[in-house]
Motif scaffolding. Structure first.
Motif, PDB file in Angstrom:
ATOM      1  N   ARG A 237       2.966  -1.521   5.488  1.00 16.05           N
ATOM      2  CA  ARG A 237       4.135  -2.197   4.911  1.00 16.05           C
ATOM      3  C   ARG A 237       4.360  -1.752   3.470  1.00 16.05           C
ATOM      4  O   ARG A 237       5.490  -1.557   3.040  1.00 16.05           O
TER       5      ARG A 237
ATOM      6  N   ALA B  65      16.734   2.526   8.268  1.00 22.15           N
ATOM      7  CA  ALA B  65      16.018   2.542   9.544  1.00 22.15           C
ATOM      8  C   ALA B  65      14.565   2.968   9.377  1.00 22.15           C
ATOM      9  O   ALA B  65      13.682   2.489  10.089  1.00 22.15           O
TER      10      ALA B  65
ATOM     11  N   ARG C 125      12.621   2.336   6.785  1.00 24.00           N
ATOM     12  CA  ARG C 125      11.888   1.169   6.279  1.00 24.00           C
ATOM     13  C   ARG C 125      11.613   0.192   7.418  1.00 24.00           C
ATOM     14  O   ARG C 125      10.504  -0.341   7.536  1.00 24.00           O
ATOM     15  N   GLU C 126      12.610  -0.030   8.257  1.00 20.34           N
ATOM     16  CA  GLU C 126      12.437  -0.950   9.387  1.00 20.34           C
ATOM     17  C   GLU C 126      11.331  -0.464  10.321  1.00 20.34           C
ATOM     18  O   GLU C 126      10.566  -1.263  10.855  1.00 20.34           O
TER      19      GLU C 126
ATOM     20  N   VAL D 138       8.062  -1.505   8.883  1.00 21.11           N
ATOM     21  CA  VAL D 138       7.849  -2.947   9.052  1.00 21.11           C
ATOM     22  C   VAL D 138       7.429  -3.223  10.494  1.00 21.11           C
ATOM     23  O   VAL D 138       6.507  -4.004  10.737  1.00 21.11           O
ATOM     24  N   ARG D 139       8.073  -2.585  11.449  1.00 18.79           N
ATOM     25  CA  ARG D 139       7.715  -2.786  12.864  1.00 18.79           C
ATOM     26  C   ARG D 139       6.279  -2.314  13.148  1.00 18.79           C
ATOM     27  O   ARG D 139       5.540  -2.972  13.890  1.00 18.79           O
TER      28      ARG D 139
ATOM     29  N   TRP E  66       9.764 -10.136   8.926  1.00 19.89           N
ATOM     30  CA  TRP E  66      10.716  -9.123   8.497  1.00 19.89           C
ATOM     31  C   TRP E  66      10.764  -8.914   6.997  1.00 19.89           C
ATOM     32  O   TRP E  66      11.508  -8.068   6.513  1.00 19.89           O
TER      33      TRP E  66
ATOM     34  N   LEU F 203       9.618  -7.423   3.524  1.00 21.67           N
ATOM     35  CA  LEU F 203       8.904  -6.227   3.105  1.00 21.67           C
ATOM     36  C   LEU F 203       7.632  -6.597   2.359  1.00 21.67           C
ATOM     37  O   LEU F 203       6.648  -5.865   2.383  1.00 21.67           O
TER      38      LEU F 203
END
Length: 93
Positions: free
Chosen positions: A16, A25, A27-28, A31-32, A59, A61
Motif C-alpha cells: 500500500r 488505476a 494505485r487501485e 490497494v487491491r 479503500w 490509501l
C-alpha cells in the motif's frame, strides 16, 4: 513454507505504501493487492486466535493499521515445526 500473519501484515503495508506514489488505476491495483494480503493476515491468524477486519478501511490509501497490528500482537505464538531452539540437556549415567 507458510507465511505468518505478521509477515502478511508487513507485506500489505509495504504494497500500500508503494501504491501511494502511483495514480489512477495503477494505485487501485496496489490497494487491491494490499487488500488480498490483509485477507491473508486474517486467514493465517485463524488457528492462533483470529483477527477481525470489521473496521478496516479497505479503500483508504493510508488506513489505520493500528487495530490489526494490536490484534496480531495478541495472537498466540505460532507453532513452528523444527528442532527445538534450546537443546535438551544430556543425561549422563
Amino acid at each position: 513454507m507458510q507465511f505468518l500473519a505478521e509477515q502478511h501484515l508487513i507485506a500489505a503495508k509495504l504494497v500500500r505504501k508503494n501504491g501511494a506514489t502511483r495514480t489512477g488505476a495503477e494505485r487501485e491495483l496496489f490497494v487491491r493487492k494490499s487488500n488480498s494480503l490483509v485477507v491473508c493476515v486474517r486467514l493465517s491468524a485463524e488457528d492462533r486466535g483470529g483477527v477481525s477486519l470489521d473496521n478496516f478501511d479497505w479503500w483508504s490509501l493510508t488506513p489505520d493499521w493500528n487495530e490489526i497490528e494490536q490484534q496480531v500482537l495478541r495472537l498466540a505464538p505460532p507453532h513452528i515445526d523444527g528442532p527445538p531452539l534450546v537443546p535438551e540437556p544430556e543425561v549422563h549415567q
